[in-house]
Every structure is written in structure tokens, then in C-alpha cells.
Design an enzyme around this catalytic site. Structure first.
Site, PDB file in Angstrom:
ATOM      1  N   ASP A 168       0.826  -1.207   0.000  1.00 13.71           N
ATOM      2  CA  ASP A 168       0.000   0.000   0.000  1.00 13.71           C
ATOM      3  C   ASP A 168       0.862   1.260   0.000  1.00 13.71           C
ATOM      4  O   ASP A 168       0.340   2.373  -0.108  1.00 13.71           O
ATOM      5  CB  ASP A 168      -0.985  -0.003   1.166  1.00 13.71           C
ATOM      6  CG  ASP A 168      -0.321  -0.107   2.527  1.00 13.71           C
ATOM      7  OD1 ASP A 168       0.915  -0.171   2.596  1.00 13.71           O
ATOM      8  OD2 ASP A 168      -1.054  -0.135   3.541  1.00 13.71           O
TER       9      ASP A 168
ATOM     10  N   ASP B 170      -1.030  -6.083  -0.167  1.00 10.25           N
ATOM     11  CA  ASP B 170      -1.403  -5.453   1.097  1.00 10.25           C
ATOM     12  C   ASP B 170      -2.909  -5.237   1.177  1.00 10.25           C
ATOM     13  O   ASP B 170      -3.540  -4.825   0.192  1.00 10.25           O
ATOM     14  CB  ASP B 170      -0.723  -4.083   1.226  1.00 10.25           C
ATOM     15  CG  ASP B 170       0.568  -4.145   2.025  1.00 10.25           C
ATOM     16  OD1 ASP B 170       0.791  -5.135   2.747  1.00 10.25           O
ATOM     17  OD2 ASP B 170       1.360  -3.191   1.932  1.00 10.25           O
TER      18      ASP B 170
ATOM     19  N   GLU C  32       9.151  -4.216  10.685  1.00  8.95           N
ATOM     20  CA  GLU C  32       9.602  -2.950  10.110  1.00  8.95           C
ATOM     21  C   GLU C  32      10.015  -1.952  11.183  1.00  8.95           C
ATOM     22  O   GLU C  32       9.342  -1.802  12.208  1.00  8.95           O
ATOM     23  CB  GLU C  32       8.481  -2.325   9.263  1.00  8.95           C
ATOM     24  CG  GLU C  32       8.879  -0.974   8.660  1.00  8.95           C
ATOM     25  CD  GLU C  32       7.865  -0.407   7.688  1.00  8.95           C
ATOM     26  OE1 GLU C  32       8.111   0.708   7.170  1.00  8.95           O
ATOM     27  OE2 GLU C  32       6.829  -1.067   7.449  1.00  8.95           O
TER      28      GLU C  32
END
Length: 289
Positions: free
Chosen positions: A66, A105, A204
Site C-alpha cells: 500500500d 497489502d 519494520e
């Protein structure tokens, strides 16, 4: 793995591929044996057919992220991205690849309300794009949803640590895990997502030691981005690593400077058009003698 043959009849940009084995979820999950991944997983983002063609021979996983909201549409964050966008770009990437597993995503607002909403959204993504898996953000709170999808045949990649869809709650894109409580939460989130059935997990923007601990603590492969070289694989936004933007996040290594090279090529083209040096007889059609 499953064999996939690409129809090249409708696209001038598509070279005729050698039939290959499309990567599968069990094959990727099986890379990590007894907590060890001998061959790290290579993952990059792709949003278009042509980029997928170029990345596919070298990648195990292509993620239709995304992040296309910022990279393709110039949006301020991933929050405004829609299911329509993800389905359209996912289908393009599937058409442009024949080796890598393609995951898409799930955009903000398409799964958070509950497992049933998530199933409807994920089913639409798989049907309209032809991808093999979806990715969604969130830890313990999303574990029941991940279990619901996995039990119904939808492979899921989890995403913990810095979760861009929650940027408004997090207050920015800074690295996570700088205090003990947050570090413990990241580890708990990863364990919950793994126990719920995610076949891989993106970690992340977390401190390196936390990413390494998470990698050791859970069975599914951990794919890092701004995390640790000890992760079971790595992912980057392709446009970042190719140098297509002026700003480069700290965790990105720039493998090229395509922005400068494209700018130089266009500058030459513009000069030749203005001087009438282009087109020449080589680029025009003339009557046959």
C-alpha cells in the site's frame, strides 16, 4: 510449487518467458527449518506489470504494497489507499510475473472491523488480482483475524513493529522498540501473529536487537525492513533502492541513481526535439521505393 505459463500475446513489453515454477506459500514457509533460514528470502515491492517483469527473476516474493499510495499516487500516507487500487495493481503485478509469489497489502479500513470484513476484502483481492497471499498490519489485536483467514484458505503475511497505517496513532515513522515496554509488545505481537497462522511476518523499523530476538523466537520466516541482517529475509520499496526519490530512508541502501539517469535522458530528448535533431529518418515512415 505450481507451474505458471505467461501469455505474451497481448503485451509488446513481455518477453517470452521460460516456464518456471511459481513460488508457493509452503515453499517459502519451508525456508526456515528449526529456526534457521539457510537461503534468505528476497522480497521487493512492485506496483506495475513492467516493474514486476524486471524484478521477478530475482525475487522470491513480490509485494504489492500500500506504499503505492505515496510512490504511485503522491498521497501523504498509506491511509487513503483503497481496495480498488490494490486489486488493480495486484492484477498488473501478477500478469507481469511468473516465478515470485505475489502478495497484496490489505489497505487501511478493509479488515480492522472484524474477521468477516477481512475475509470479504481478502477474497476480493485474491479473486480480482490472482495473487497468492495478503498482508495485513497489526499484532495481538489482529491475531483472531489472521486465524480466521488462514483457517479458510487465505495465506497471510503479518506485519509488526512500525505499522505505517497507524502513523496517526504512532505520531510518525520513527523506529520502534526504544523502551522496554514497546520492545516487549513487538515480541508479543510477533508471537501472536505466528501462533495465529501467518506464514511469514514483516518486521519494520525496529531496533536491531529486537528484530534479531523476534527472528529467533518465532517459527515463520521474519522479513526485515529497517530491522536486522539476522532476519530470514529482507524487503525494500523498489523505488527507494533504485534511487528514484531524493529522500532516502536511513534503512535503505541505494543500489542506483535512476532519478538522475532518467533526468539526463529526458534532458537530451528535450534538446533534440527543440533542435529538430529528433526524429530522424530512422524513426519516421516513408513511402517504399
Amino acid at each position: 510449487m505450481s507451474t505458471f505459463t505467461l501469455d505474451t500475446a497481448t503485451s509488446r513489453a513481455t518477453p517470452t518467458p521460460v516456464p518456471m515454477k511459481r513460488m508457493t506459500v509452503p515453499a517459502l514457509r519451508g525456508r526456515k527449518v528449526d529456526g534457521v533460514t539457510q537461503q534468505p528470502i528476497v522480497m521487493l515491492t512492485a506496483y506495475t506489470m513492467r516493474m514486476a517483469q524486471l524484478l521477478d527473476p530475482h525475487c522470491d516474493l513480490l509485494l504489492v504494497g500500500d506504499s503505492l499510495g505515496q510512490v504511485i499516487y503522491g498521497l501523504p500516507s498509506t491511509v487513503p489507499v483503497t481496495l480498488d487500487m490494490m486489486c488493480a495493481h495486484g492484477a498488473a503485478v501478477v500478469r507481469g510475473s511468473w516465478h515470485a509469489l505475489v502478495a497484496v497489502d490489505m489497505p487501511f479500513g478493509s479488515y480492522e472491523a472484524g474477521p468477516e470484513q477481512a475475509f470479504a476484502s481478502a477474497a476480493r483481492i485474491l479473486k480480482e488480482s490472482g495473487c497468492a497471499a495478503v498482508k495485513l498490519e497489526g499484532g495481538e489485536a489482529m491475531a483472531p483475524t489472521i486465524a480466521f483467514l488462514s483457517e479458510r484458505g487465505i495465506p497471510v503475511i503479518g506485519h509488526v513493529g512500525l505499522t505505517p497505517q497507524a502513523v496517526n496513532m504512532l505520531g510518525g515513522y520513527g523506529a520502534r522498540g526504544r523502551d522496554q515496554a514497546e520492545a516487549a509488545k513487538i515480541l508479543a505481537d510477533a508471537k501472536a501473529v505466528a501462533d495465529a497462522g501467518a506464514f511469514a511476518i514483516v518486521v519494520e523499523g525496529v531496533l536491531e536487537d529486537i528484530a534479531a530476538e523476534v527472528t529467533r523466537a518465532v517459527a515463520p520466516p521474519i522479513i526485515g525492513i529497517g530491522a536486522s541482517p539476522d532476519c530470514d529475509g529482507q524487503v525494500l520499496v523498489t523505488e527507494d533502492m533504485l534511487g528514484l526519490f531524493e529522500r532516502t530512508p536511513r534503512f535503505v541502501k541505494r543500489y542506483d541513481d535512476l532519478a538522475s539517469r532518467i533526468g539526463s535522458a529526458v534532458e537530451t530528448y528535450a534538446a533534440e526535439v527543440r533542435s529538430r535533431a529528433f526524429p530522424t529518418s530512422d524513426q519516421t515512415y516513408r513511402p517504399k521505393p
